[in-house]
Design an enzyme around this catalytic site. Structure first.
Site, PDB file in Angstrom:
ATOM      1  CE  LYS A 106       4.056   6.302  -9.154  1.00  0.00           C
ATOM      2  NZ  LYS A 106       3.865   7.370  -8.394  1.00  0.00           N
ATOM      3  CG  ASP A 135       5.540  10.568  -8.205  1.00  0.00           C
ATOM      4  OD1 ASP A 135       4.705  11.390  -8.674  1.00  0.00           O
ATOM      5  OD2 ASP A 135       5.695   9.272  -8.047  1.00  0.00           O
TER       6      ASP A 135
HETATM    7  P1  NAP Z   1       2.739   2.015  -2.842  1.00  0.00           P
HETATM    8  O1  NAP Z   1       4.271   2.033  -3.426  1.00  0.00           O
HETATM    9  O2  NAP Z   1       2.052   0.884  -3.356  1.00  0.00           O
HETATM   10  O3  NAP Z   1       2.817   2.131  -1.242  1.00  0.00           O
HETATM   11  C1  NAP Z   1       1.818   2.272  -0.165  1.00  0.00           C
HETATM   12  C2  NAP Z   1       2.045   2.453   0.977  1.00  0.00           C
HETATM   13  O4  NAP Z   1       0.868   2.681   1.715  1.00  0.00           O
HETATM   14  C3  NAP Z   1       2.850   1.327   1.771  1.00  0.00           C
HETATM   15  O5  NAP Z   1       3.643   2.097   2.637  1.00  0.00           O
HETATM   16  C4  NAP Z   1       1.928   0.499   2.603  1.00  0.00           C
HETATM   17  O6  NAP Z   1       2.282  -0.028   3.541  1.00  0.00           O
HETATM   18  C5  NAP Z   1       0.954   1.602   3.000  1.00  0.00           C
HETATM   19  N1  NAP Z   1      -0.523   1.242   2.822  1.00  0.00           N
HETATM   20  C6  NAP Z   1      -1.195   0.796   2.047  1.00  0.00           C
HETATM   21  N2  NAP Z   1      -2.393   0.548   2.675  1.00  0.00           N
HETATM   22  C7  NAP Z   1      -2.415   0.802   3.821  1.00  0.00           C
HETATM   23  C8  NAP Z   1      -3.416   0.724   5.008  1.00  0.00           C
HETATM   24  N3  NAP Z   1      -4.864   0.390   4.669  1.00  0.00           N
HETATM   25  N4  NAP Z   1      -3.032   1.129   6.184  1.00  0.00           N
HETATM   26  C9  NAP Z   1      -1.748   1.481   6.511  1.00  0.00           C
HETATM   27  N5  NAP Z   1      -0.862   1.517   5.451  1.00  0.00           N
HETATM   28  C10 NAP Z   1      -1.111   1.216   4.121  1.00  0.00           C
HETATM   29  O7  NAP Z   1       2.080   3.220  -3.194  1.00  0.00           O
HETATM   30  P2  NAP Z   1       2.719   4.818  -3.549  1.00  0.00           P
HETATM   31  O8  NAP Z   1       3.030   4.984  -5.081  1.00  0.00           O
HETATM   32  O9  NAP Z   1       3.510   4.934  -2.469  1.00  0.00           O
HETATM   33  O10 NAP Z   1       1.395   5.417  -3.343  1.00  0.00           O
HETATM   34  C11 NAP Z   1       0.771   5.792  -2.181  1.00  0.00           C
HETATM   35  C12 NAP Z   1      -0.522   6.838  -2.386  1.00  0.00           C
HETATM   36  O11 NAP Z   1       0.053   8.200  -2.803  1.00  0.00           O
HETATM   37  C13 NAP Z   1      -1.438   6.563  -3.392  1.00  0.00           C
HETATM   38  O12 NAP Z   1      -2.521   5.922  -3.035  1.00  0.00           O
HETATM   39  C14 NAP Z   1      -1.721   7.794  -3.996  1.00  0.00           C
HETATM   40  O13 NAP Z   1      -2.892   8.073  -3.491  1.00  0.00           O
HETATM   41  C15 NAP Z   1      -0.630   8.919  -3.586  1.00  0.00           C
HETATM   42  N6  NAP Z   1       0.183   9.598  -4.345  1.00  0.00           N
HETATM   43  C16 NAP Z   1      -0.219  10.779  -5.112  1.00  0.00           C
HETATM   44  C17 NAP Z   1       0.541  11.287  -5.920  1.00  0.00           C
HETATM   45  C18 NAP Z   1       0.060  12.781  -6.424  1.00  0.00           C
HETATM   46  O14 NAP Z   1       0.536  13.301  -7.432  1.00  0.00           O
HETATM   47  N7  NAP Z   1      -0.677  13.401  -5.506  1.00  0.00           N
HETATM   48  C19 NAP Z   1       1.586  10.678  -6.418  1.00  0.00           C
HETATM   49  C20 NAP Z   1       2.001   9.590  -6.172  1.00  0.00           C
HETATM   50  C21 NAP Z   1       1.260   8.874  -4.854  1.00  0.00           C
HETATM   51  P3  NAP Z   1       2.439  -1.585   3.600  1.00  0.00           P
HETATM   52  O15 NAP Z   1       4.058  -1.536   3.331  1.00  0.00           O
HETATM   53  O16 NAP Z   1       1.939  -2.042   5.039  1.00  0.00           O
HETATM   54  O17 NAP Z   1       1.688  -2.305   2.594  1.00  0.00           O
END
Ligand code: NAP
Length: 272
Positions: A69, A105
């Protein structure tokens, strides 16, 4: 004027778990656009430039998911004001030779959260777990709510620091329990609970009346959401956010509202 795309695609890595192809196939069929495919393509970081060239060449539209993204933000020619604030693109389309990008989003989260806490959130103490792209969309949406505070915790301190610098109305904390201890609403914006039944934070650390919003979605809901309901809390997973961000994207691509009921049925059907 809207230029009908020649096809639709979601790019990510991983992308196989995405329910967007199923959801959009149902919306396209309802809109009489079933001749258009919505496909998922796994794209590694080093392949992003070539897929963007293909998108331009074939006049495709579509969505972007983790981890592209923020990189897609650098590759679009025209970026909406909202996407500029989030610094991430989840929806793109071609306008002539111009690759346009938006972030739906924010609208998706806003819709899902207001279903849970009411149409006009006011004076809420909100805890946010995670500081990635989805968390940025959450922070932008909440900024427009009346008199609400936002406290964020993130696993890596560097990313937490960057997030707090970016969104100066957000309070960053280094202990998760400090973020959630007096929250009215707790939001998971990490992938925790996607692959297993892990909780992003133990429920007994939250006030007994705190609502829970998990951005993670699964056909049969996440364990955190199910357990929160068992403890009499209001709780929802990310399915309403998924549908709403998809519906706003559909409007960008075709200029018409999709049938959200058909999208819902397609997603819930995937549980069986
Ligand atoms: P991203 O930009 O890759 O960010 C991931 C976040 O999760 C970072 O803050 C990361 O922390 C943290 N994280 C990853 N693994 C972790 C763990 N094992 N323990 C603690 N923190 C962890 O991803 P994103 O786009 O924000 O998406 C995050 C989640 O939101 C996705 O997996 C998805 O399921 C959900 N989402 C849902 C929708 C929807 O329409 N429902 C839309 C967008 C996203 P670090 O900085 O420490 O790596």
């Amino acid at each position: 004027m809207i230029q009908t795309p020649q096809g639709l695609i979601i790019i990510g890595d991983p992308v196989a778990h995405s329910l967007s192809p199923r959801m959009h196939a149902a919306a396209l069929k309802k809109a009489g656009l079933q001749h258009l495919d919505y496909t998922a393509r796994q794209v590694r970081a080093e392949e992003l430039d070539s897929i963007v060239a293909e998108i331009r060449e074939r006049k495709l539209a579509g969505n972007v998911t983790i981890p592209h993204k923020q990189n897609m933000y650098q590759l679009c020619d025209s970026i909406s004001e909202l996407a500029r604030r989030v610094r991430a693109i989840n929806t793109f389309w071609m306008q002539g030779d111009i690759l346009c990008g938006d972030n739906t989003d924010v609208a998706g989260f806003d819709f899902a959260a207001k279903r849970l806490v009411g149409e006009s959130p006011e004076g809420l103490k909100i805890a946010l777990i995670g500081a990635g792209g989805a968390a940025s969309a959450v922070a932008i949406a909440i900024q427009s709510w009346d008199d609400c505070s936002l406290t964020v915790w993130n696993r890596s301190e560097d990313r937490l620091r960057e997030f707090v610098e970016e969104f100066d109305y957000v309070n960053g904390v280094s202990l998760l329990e400090d973020a959630v201890k007096d929250a009215n609403l707790v939001i998971n914006a990490t992938p925790i609970g996607l692959k297993d039944n892990a909780h992003p934070v133990e429920l007994d650390l939250l006030p007994s009346d705190a609502a829970v919003l998990d951005l993670v979605y699964k056909p049969d809901e996440t364990a955190w959401v199910k357990d929160a309901r068992l403890s009499s809390r209001k709780a929802e997973d990310g399915i309403h956010m998924l549908i709403e961000q998809g519906a706003v994207a559909f409007r960008r691509w075709f200029g018409v509202e999709p049938d959200r009921g058909a999208m819902w049925d397609a997603l819930k059907g995937s549980a069986s």
